[in-house]
Design a protein around this motif. Structure first.
Motif, mmCIF file in Angstrom:
data_model
loop_
_atom_site.group_PDB
_atom_site.id
_atom_site.type_symbol
_atom_site.label_atom_id
_atom_site.label_comp_id
_atom_site.label_asym_id
_atom_site.label_seq_id
_atom_site.Cartn_x
_atom_site.Cartn_y
_atom_site.Cartn_z
ATOM 1 N N LEU A 152 0.735 -1.403 -0.219
ATOM 2 C CA LEU A 152 0.099 -0.175 -0.198
ATOM 3 C C LEU A 152 0.679 1.164 -0.014
ATOM 4 O O LEU A 152 0.481 2.267 -0.537
ATOM 5 N N PHE A 153 1.949 1.171 0.674
ATOM 6 C CA PHE A 153 2.681 2.437 0.899
ATOM 7 C C PHE A 153 3.924 2.427 0.030
ATOM 8 O O PHE A 153 4.711 3.653 0.097
ATOM 9 N N ALA A 184 -3.060 -1.881 -9.175
ATOM 10 C CA ALA A 184 -4.185 -2.332 -8.529
ATOM 11 C C ALA A 184 -4.281 -3.740 -8.455
ATOM 12 O O ALA A 184 -4.932 -4.421 -7.560
ATOM 13 N N LEU A 185 -3.820 -4.577 -9.444
ATOM 14 C CA LEU A 185 -3.761 -5.927 -9.510
ATOM 15 C C LEU A 185 -2.946 -6.648 -8.488
ATOM 16 O O LEU A 185 -3.545 -7.630 -7.844
ATOM 17 N N LEU A 228 -6.824 5.371 -7.018
ATOM 18 C CA LEU A 228 -6.727 3.971 -6.674
ATOM 19 C C LEU A 228 -6.839 3.758 -5.072
ATOM 20 O O LEU A 228 -7.783 2.914 -4.720
ATOM 21 N N TYR A 229 -6.216 4.396 -4.412
ATOM 22 C CA TYR A 229 -6.343 4.339 -2.853
ATOM 23 C C TYR A 229 -7.663 4.558 -2.394
ATOM 24 O O TYR A 229 -8.174 3.913 -1.549
ATOM 25 N N ARG A 230 -8.282 5.786 -2.803
ATOM 26 C CA ARG A 230 -9.685 5.935 -2.323
ATOM 27 C C ARG A 230 -10.922 5.088 -3.021
ATOM 28 O O ARG A 230 -11.663 4.577 -2.393
ATOM 29 N N GLN A 231 -10.891 4.868 -4.416
ATOM 30 C CA GLN A 231 -11.696 4.148 -5.163
ATOM 31 C C GLN A 231 -11.656 2.784 -5.040
ATOM 32 O O GLN A 231 -12.751 1.943 -5.090
ATOM 33 N N HIS A 232 -10.484 2.270 -5.096
ATOM 34 C CA HIS A 232 -10.498 0.822 -5.218
ATOM 35 C C HIS A 232 -9.974 0.095 -3.909
ATOM 36 O O HIS A 232 -10.440 -0.953 -3.764
#
Length: 257
Positions: A152-153, A184-185, A228-232
């Motif tokens: 994530l980071f 994202a994958l 990516l961080y917020r929506q996925h």
């Protein structure tokens, strides 16, 4: 001998495409298929691919019915895959000859369904072949082990080195975002409890883009990472901000290599 399905999206890549394709076809592990989706190129890329397909039945190009970006092109290729493993290579990068063989052995020894390797960086104007590559000091080092939290980071996986076990994970498609589909994958795989393992040996070569291009402008990726961080990944604003800072720092760090 596991079959490896190699996924390659193509868009106006005639200048670098041949070297990328040959770097796959000259792998010491020859049991592979090269699944290429041409995203409506206008520079003769598809003509080149048809010539390769005539010479080697492992080259399987198709044209997208409409232009949809790299994520959709990769997904169209993955939907045709027959392999035990799926690996990724962009049309301006290259694999070194033993990449597939060594990575398959590494994956089997570590029982790891998602693996990646270190890789070299080359100048944008490099016009040689993978078989001519002379190792340089520009190496992006693979971390030994990456879990969801660490990922994530910081995106630790170079897409040109990634390979996943389809027998374990099934066919995993990318979200059709303009950028960061590969990131994202990897996150979606790790969110399901599968960690990634990195092979220290550099086995691929990434083409560093010219200064001023979209790919070289790291600030241009901020909006895509944030989405990516917020929506996925559905991170809170504070956690997404923390992840964004980490990703920006790593991107700047790798750009200096």
């Amino acid at each position: 001998m596991p079959l490896v399905s190699v996924v390659m999206p193509v868009y106006n890549s005639a200048a670098t495409l041949s070297a990328a394709v040959r770097s796959v076809l000259t792998q010491t592990h020859s049991d592979l298929e090269l699944l290429i989706t041409d995203d409506q190129s206008s520079d003769g890329s598809m003509d080149l691919l048809r010539e390769f397909a005539k010479e080697d039945e492992r080259v399987l190009p198709e044209s997208a019915s409409e232009q949809g970006g790299a994520g959709r092109a990769r997904n169209l290729a993955m939907q045709r895959a027959r392999g035990d493993y799926i690996a990724f290579l962009d049309s301006d990068d290259m694999w070194l000859p033993e990449k597939t063989e060594r990575q398959l052995r590494f994956a089997a020894e570590g029982a790891a369904p998602l693996t990646f390797t270190s890789y070299f960086k080359m100048d944008a104007d490099y016009d040689g072949e993978s078989t001519d590559w002379v190792p340089n000091g520009r190496v992006v080092r693979a971390r030994k082990h990456v879990d969801y939290r660490a990922m994530l980071f910081q995106d630790h996986i170079g897409a040109l080195t990634a390979m996943y076990d389809r027998n374990v994970l099934g066919t995993r498609l990318m979200p059709e975002m303009r950028k960061r589909q590969d990131y994202a994958l990897w996150l979606s795989i790790m969110r399901d409890g599968f960690d990634a393992r990195g092979l220290a040996e550099p086995l691929a070569v990434y083409r560093a883009h010219q200064a001023g291009s979209l790919s070289s402008n790291k600030l241009s990726l901020v909006q895509y990472n944030w989405a990516l961080y917020r929506q996925h990944e559905h991170l809170s604003v504070p956690r997404a901000t923390q992840a964004l800072v980490g990703a920006a720092w790593q991107s700047m760090r790798n750009s200096r290599i």
